[in-house]
Design a protein around this motif. Structure first.
Motif, PDB file in Angstrom:
ATOM      1  N   HIS A  22      32.137  63.873  36.698  1.00 52.11           N
ATOM      2  CA  HIS A  22      32.940  64.580  37.724  1.00 52.11           C
ATOM      3  C   HIS A  22      31.998  65.178  38.657  1.00 52.11           C
ATOM      4  N   ARG A  26      31.610  64.332  42.575  1.00 44.29           N
ATOM      5  CA  ARG A  26      31.681  65.456  43.570  1.00 44.29           C
ATOM      6  C   ARG A  26      30.518  65.506  44.450  1.00 44.29           C
ATOM      7  N   TRP A  85      41.513  63.770  39.697  1.00 45.40           N
ATOM      8  CA  TRP A  85      40.197  63.611  40.202  1.00 45.40           C
ATOM      9  C   TRP A  85      40.127  62.022  40.708  1.00 45.40           C
ATOM     10  N   THR A 108      40.413  66.349  46.877  1.00 50.48           N
ATOM     11  CA  THR A 108      39.589  66.196  45.540  1.00 50.48           C
ATOM     12  C   THR A 108      39.159  67.690  44.871  1.00 50.48           C
ATOM     13  N   ASP A 111      41.113  69.351  41.204  1.00 50.28           N
ATOM     14  CA  ASP A 111      40.577  69.078  39.826  1.00 50.28           C
ATOM     15  C   ASP A 111      39.523  69.935  39.705  1.00 50.28           C
ATOM     16  N   ASP A 112      38.608  70.311  40.973  1.00 48.44           N
ATOM     17  CA  ASP A 112      37.246  70.987  40.742  1.00 48.44           C
ATOM     18  C   ASP A 112      37.683  72.272  40.073  1.00 48.44           C
ATOM     19  N   GLY A 173      37.190  58.629  36.871  1.00 47.33           N
ATOM     20  CA  GLY A 173      38.094  60.002  36.522  1.00 47.33           C
ATOM     21  C   GLY A 173      39.253  59.334  35.492  1.00 47.33           C
TER      22      GLY A 173
END
Length: 431
Positions: A22, A26, A85, A108, A111-112, A173
């Protein structure tokens, strides 16, 4: 017992995989910044809105995710987050215009905001004495993920283009979502708290009065304040480092990757060593974990010194950047562990989400402010001003947390012992 030990290490391994891939997805936008700017014909300030968009989205959703993680199955919610994600990253790859790209990259960030659930689940899977080390393992996903993302960007983007790189990370993801659903199991909240030994087997449930009392913990208030400042330097470096190395220092793609690897290697070493030191000191004093965080202070000034190194001395620049990153890495695992130490189990996700909300606010401003200053002066000046300014303001907040942490931990432990005692009395009266 053996199955439980196997299960908890399997949980850590899967969540590490989640966090690592992830973070690669990111942070990969940093190394891809120049390619994306050329593709959409935009300047640094416009690119700053792209970098900040996902951070703003994640920040707004942290309270909601924290509440959901305290109310429902954290394992299932993490699987959903991984699927989100993958889907939103694919949308970024398909964006036909700059406007659509800004919107898809902002999506995006949904999901962070799931990070607090992973930390909360691990806090109930591993004993308090191991928390800093366990969190350090998960925090290592940030520097290692950056290297993975940088490698993908450096070697794949010139061959297949930045859009197909996003297609690949989006697929990761979806794979992680399947792994979480298959191997990560929910555990009762408070299962590893020594003070709750002997209490009834029911997991404590989320209660608003308990959540509101979090803001009466002086340590949490101080850590939230320092969190806003602490993330500014790391996000300035994370999202703009490649651009800085290319434009301010004239490095090639391969040279930029080498410097990035050396810098994040320092951070990757600092995280586990800082976590181990924090756990060791914590066994001696309740202030132990925050004492380990003090290494961040000289680390920040070493990073500033690196920015002043002449372009003709790349080795000195890289060594100072690595040393500064190493020392600043001592903070992250110990601060997260401290928040877990002073928070009741049933609102721990909420406490961590509040920290993440504050951090994300600072993180969201960092890329945008950097882009604005870079457009008007220079990227190097933006680096120096934001890193030095945030580091100086961070120190008073840290000292306030250090002063109050022992009392807040004792208060939390006393509350848990009181619950255990009440539970035992109720069971005895029933018998």
């Amino acid at each position: 017992m053996r199955d439980r030990r196997y299960g908890r290490w399997a949980t850590l391994a899967v969540l590490l995989c989640f966090a690592l891939l992830h973070q690669a997805d990111r942070l990969i936008i940093g190394p891809l910044t120049s390619s994306i700017m050329d593709s959409f014909h935009i300047n640094e300030a416009q690119m700053g809105t792209v970098l900040s968009g996902a951070l703003v989205t994640g920040g707004l959703l942290f309270p909601l995710w924290g509440y959901l993680f305290d109310r429902f199955s954290r394992a299932r919610l993490l699987a959903i987050a991984a699927a989100v994600w993958g889907a939103t990253t694919w949308l970024s790859a398909l964006a036909p215009t700059f406007g659509w790209f800004v919107a898809s990259r902002a999506a995006t960030g949904i999901d962070d905001a799931s990070v607090p659930g992973a930390y909360s689940l691990l806090a109930d899977t591993f004993e308090p004495r191991l928390r800093s080390k366990v969190y350090a393992v998960l925090k290592m996903s940030i520097p290692v993920g950056y290297v993975v993302g940088a490698a993908l960007a450096t070697f794949l983007a010139p061959r297949i283009g930045w859009r197909r790189v996003f297609v690949a990370t989006g697929a990761a993801g979806m794979l992680v979502a399947a792994l979480v659903a298959l191997f990560v199991r929910e555990v009762p909240r408070g299962a590893t708290e020594p003070e709750l030994v002997g209490a009834s087997g029911a997991s404590p449930t989320f209660r608003w009065p308990v959540a509101r009392r979090l803001l009466k913990r002086r340590t949490l208030v101080a850590l939230y304040a320092q969190g806003f400042l602490a993330v500014i330097p790391i996000n300035v470096v994370t999202f703009w480092m490649y651009r800085y190395l290319e434009t301010e220092r004239g490095y090639s793609g391969q040279a930029s990757l080498s410097v990035a690897v050396v810098t994040v290697a320092g951070l990757a070493l600092g995280l586990p060593l800082g976590g181990a030191l924090g756990d060791k000191l914590f066994r001696t004093t309740l202030r132990g974990r925050l004492l380990a965080v003090a290494a961040t202070i000289p680390g920040s000034f070493v990073l500033c010194a690196a920015l002043l190194v002449p372009v003709t001395q790349p080795v000195t620049f890289a060594l100072l950047a690595m040393t500064g990153s190493f020392l600043t890495g001592f903070a992250a695992p110990n601060i997260v562990a401290t928040i877990s130490d002073v928070s009741p189990p049933e609102v721990r996700s909420t406490a961590l989400a509040m920290q993440s909300l504050v951090e994300t606010t600072g993180a969201a401003l960092a890329p945008l402010l950097t882009g604005i200053v870079a457009l008007r002066i220079s990227l190097g000046t933006a680096f120096l001003v934001l890193i030095a300014g945030a580091s100086v303001l961070w120190i008073p907040c840290y000292l306030m947390a250090l002063r109050s942490v022992a009392g807040d931990i004792k208060q939390t432990r006393a509350e848990l012992r009181g619950r255990a005692s009440t539970s035992v009395d109720v069971q005895m009266s029933i018998r």
